[in-house]
Design a protein around this motif. Structure first.
Motif, mmCIF file in Angstrom:
data_model
loop_
_atom_site.group_PDB
_atom_site.id
_atom_site.type_symbol
_atom_site.label_atom_id
_atom_site.label_comp_id
_atom_site.label_asym_id
_atom_site.label_seq_id
_atom_site.Cartn_x
_atom_site.Cartn_y
_atom_site.Cartn_z
ATOM 1 N N ASP A 91 4.156 25.950 -56.403
ATOM 2 C CA ASP A 91 3.481 26.229 -57.676
ATOM 3 C C ASP A 91 2.049 26.713 -57.451
ATOM 4 O O ASP A 91 1.563 27.589 -58.170
ATOM 5 C CB ASP A 91 3.473 24.977 -58.553
ATOM 6 C CG ASP A 91 4.870 24.510 -58.905
ATOM 7 O OD1 ASP A 91 5.321 24.778 -60.024
ATOM 8 O OD2 ASP A 91 5.525 23.896 -58.041
ATOM 9 N N HIS A 92 1.369 26.144 -56.449
ATOM 10 C CA HIS A 92 -0.007 26.561 -56.162
ATOM 11 C C HIS A 92 -0.061 28.031 -55.755
ATOM 12 O O HIS A 92 -0.965 28.769 -56.160
ATOM 13 C CB HIS A 92 -0.598 25.705 -55.039
ATOM 14 C CG HIS A 92 -0.814 24.271 -55.404
ATOM 15 N ND1 HIS A 92 -1.325 23.883 -56.621
ATOM 16 C CD2 HIS A 92 -0.593 23.123 -54.699
ATOM 17 C CE1 HIS A 92 -1.416 22.558 -56.657
ATOM 18 N NE2 HIS A 92 -0.976 22.082 -55.512
ATOM 19 N N ILE A 93 0.906 28.447 -54.947
ATOM 20 C CA ILE A 93 0.919 29.828 -54.466
ATOM 21 C C ILE A 93 1.206 30.791 -55.610
ATOM 22 O O ILE A 93 0.598 31.865 -55.709
ATOM 23 C CB ILE A 93 1.956 29.980 -53.336
ATOM 24 C CG1 ILE A 93 1.499 29.168 -52.119
ATOM 25 C CG2 ILE A 93 2.150 31.450 -52.957
ATOM 26 C CD1 ILE A 93 2.476 29.163 -50.970
ATOM 27 N N GLU B 62 9.312 21.141 -61.594
ATOM 28 C CA GLU B 62 10.428 21.455 -62.488
ATOM 29 C C GLU B 62 10.293 22.836 -63.133
ATOM 30 O O GLU B 62 11.293 23.513 -63.387
ATOM 31 C CB GLU B 62 10.516 20.373 -63.573
ATOM 32 C CG GLU B 62 11.697 20.514 -64.515
ATOM 33 C CD GLU B 62 13.046 20.235 -63.859
ATOM 34 O OE1 GLU B 62 14.069 20.622 -64.453
ATOM 35 O OE2 GLU B 62 13.071 19.634 -62.758
ATOM 36 N N ARG B 63 9.081 23.280 -63.377
ATOM 37 C CA ARG B 63 8.876 24.565 -64.048
ATOM 38 C C ARG B 63 8.744 25.741 -63.091
ATOM 39 O O ARG B 63 8.470 26.866 -63.522
ATOM 40 C CB ARG B 63 7.634 24.485 -64.939
ATOM 41 C CG ARG B 63 7.787 23.494 -66.092
ATOM 42 C CD ARG B 63 6.578 23.498 -67.001
ATOM 43 N NE ARG B 63 6.736 22.563 -68.108
ATOM 44 C CZ ARG B 63 5.819 22.364 -69.052
ATOM 45 N NH1 ARG B 63 4.682 23.042 -69.010
ATOM 46 N NH2 ARG B 63 6.037 21.497 -70.025
ATOM 47 N N GLY C 11 10.777 29.043 -63.890
ATOM 48 C CA GLY C 11 10.202 29.853 -64.956
ATOM 49 C C GLY C 11 8.985 30.628 -64.495
ATOM 50 O O GLY C 11 8.764 31.775 -64.909
ATOM 51 N N LYS C 12 8.193 30.019 -63.632
ATOM 52 C CA LYS C 12 7.012 30.709 -63.101
ATOM 53 C C LYS C 12 7.426 31.884 -62.214
ATOM 54 O O LYS C 12 6.826 32.962 -62.268
ATOM 55 C CB LYS C 12 6.151 29.729 -62.305
ATOM 56 C CG LYS C 12 5.539 28.613 -63.132
ATOM 57 C CD LYS C 12 4.783 27.627 -62.248
ATOM 58 C CE LYS C 12 4.225 26.462 -63.054
ATOM 59 N NZ LYS C 12 3.523 25.474 -62.193
ATOM 60 N N LEU C 13 8.460 31.675 -61.404
ATOM 61 C CA LEU C 13 8.915 32.737 -60.504
ATOM 62 C C LEU C 13 9.579 33.882 -61.264
ATOM 63 O O LEU C 13 9.603 35.020 -60.781
ATOM 64 C CB LEU C 13 9.890 32.165 -59.473
ATOM 65 C CG LEU C 13 9.279 31.237 -58.415
ATOM 66 C CD1 LEU C 13 10.375 30.599 -57.574
ATOM 67 C CD2 LEU C 13 8.303 31.997 -57.522
#
Length: 248
Positions: A116-118, A144-145, A148-150
């Protein structure tokens, strides 16, 4: 690319999260030529994702990198090279070539934890570049999210071969964890069930409560502990305590 054979594993290998992580890694490592080689393991905090990743390191000789919130592309490449035991070149482009050459030559999988940080730093395309040039199996681990971020990064999203949700910890997992966090003490089934219910799927919370149960048993000089012996003591849930009233 050199094939990587999983080694015999010990420890908490019987946990469902480890089996899920291993299944994901198997698919990207043993994929058919020209298929995408990125897998994603995602789930809630405390579900044991990083612990499972540490098992994969031993099993597949993988490089495991835990990203930090402040990292730049340079930090990412430097840390990957450190995990490979390779001295980093000065420029980002040369470091990138070093990483890709090592992954291509050895076939070692790359595990990018705290992904997530990347993504939030906008550096996710760097991981795609590594995948494409090295043809390397890569496992992304995040919250978990993360899916959706990707999804906002189509060129990365389209290269993901398998999405694996981290399973919630079960009573069977708690029983397996008790072998390590409560070694020498028998945790009765009723207490194991209560600990699992309070944990809401978190391996971390189960582990904390097992350690507390062991301490309680040792303090009382008993070798077995269940709900009767545990009594009315609250189990650890991870919830923050309510604010106290200011004394008058």
């Amino acid at each position: 690319m050199t094939a990587v054979e999983p080694k015999c594993n010990t420890g908490v290998a019987a946990l469902y999260i480890v089996a899920a992580a291993m299944g994901t890694m198997e698919q990207v490592v043993n994929r058919t030529d020209r298929l995408p080689g990125i897998g994603v393991l995602y789930g809630f905090p405390g579900y044991g994702k990083t612990m499972a990743a540490s098992k994969l390191v031993n099993m597949y000789n993988a490089i495991h990198v835990e990203a930090k919130s402040f990292w730049t592309r340079k930090n990412i490449l430097e840390t990957i090279l450190h995990g490979m035991g390779i001295r980093a070149e000065v420029t980002i482009s040369k470091m990138f070539d070093q990483v890709c050459k090592e992954l291509s030559d050895t076939g070692r999988p790359l595990i990018m934890d705290e992904m997530d940080h990347i993504v939030e730093k906008g550096a996710v395309e760097l991981i795609r570049d590594i995948h494409d040039k090295a043809d390397a199996p890569i496992l992304l681990i995040g919250e978990e999210r993360l899916p959706g971020k990707l999804a906002k990064w189509e060129r990365v999203h389209s290269r993901i071969m398998v999405w694996t949700p981290a399973p919630a910890a079960s009573v069977d997992d708690a029983r397996e964890l008790a072998r390590y966090y409560a070694s020498g003490i028998t945790i009765e089934d009723d207490l194991l069930a209560a600990i699992t219910a309070k944990a809401h799927g978190s391996v971390r919370r189960i582990s904390v409560n097992l350690d507390r149960a062991k301490t309680e048993a040792i303090t009382r000089g008993i070798t077995s502990i269940g709900l009767k012996e545990w009594g009315k003591t609250e189990l650890y849930t991870g919830e923050a305590p309510a604010p106290r009233k200011e004394p008058k």
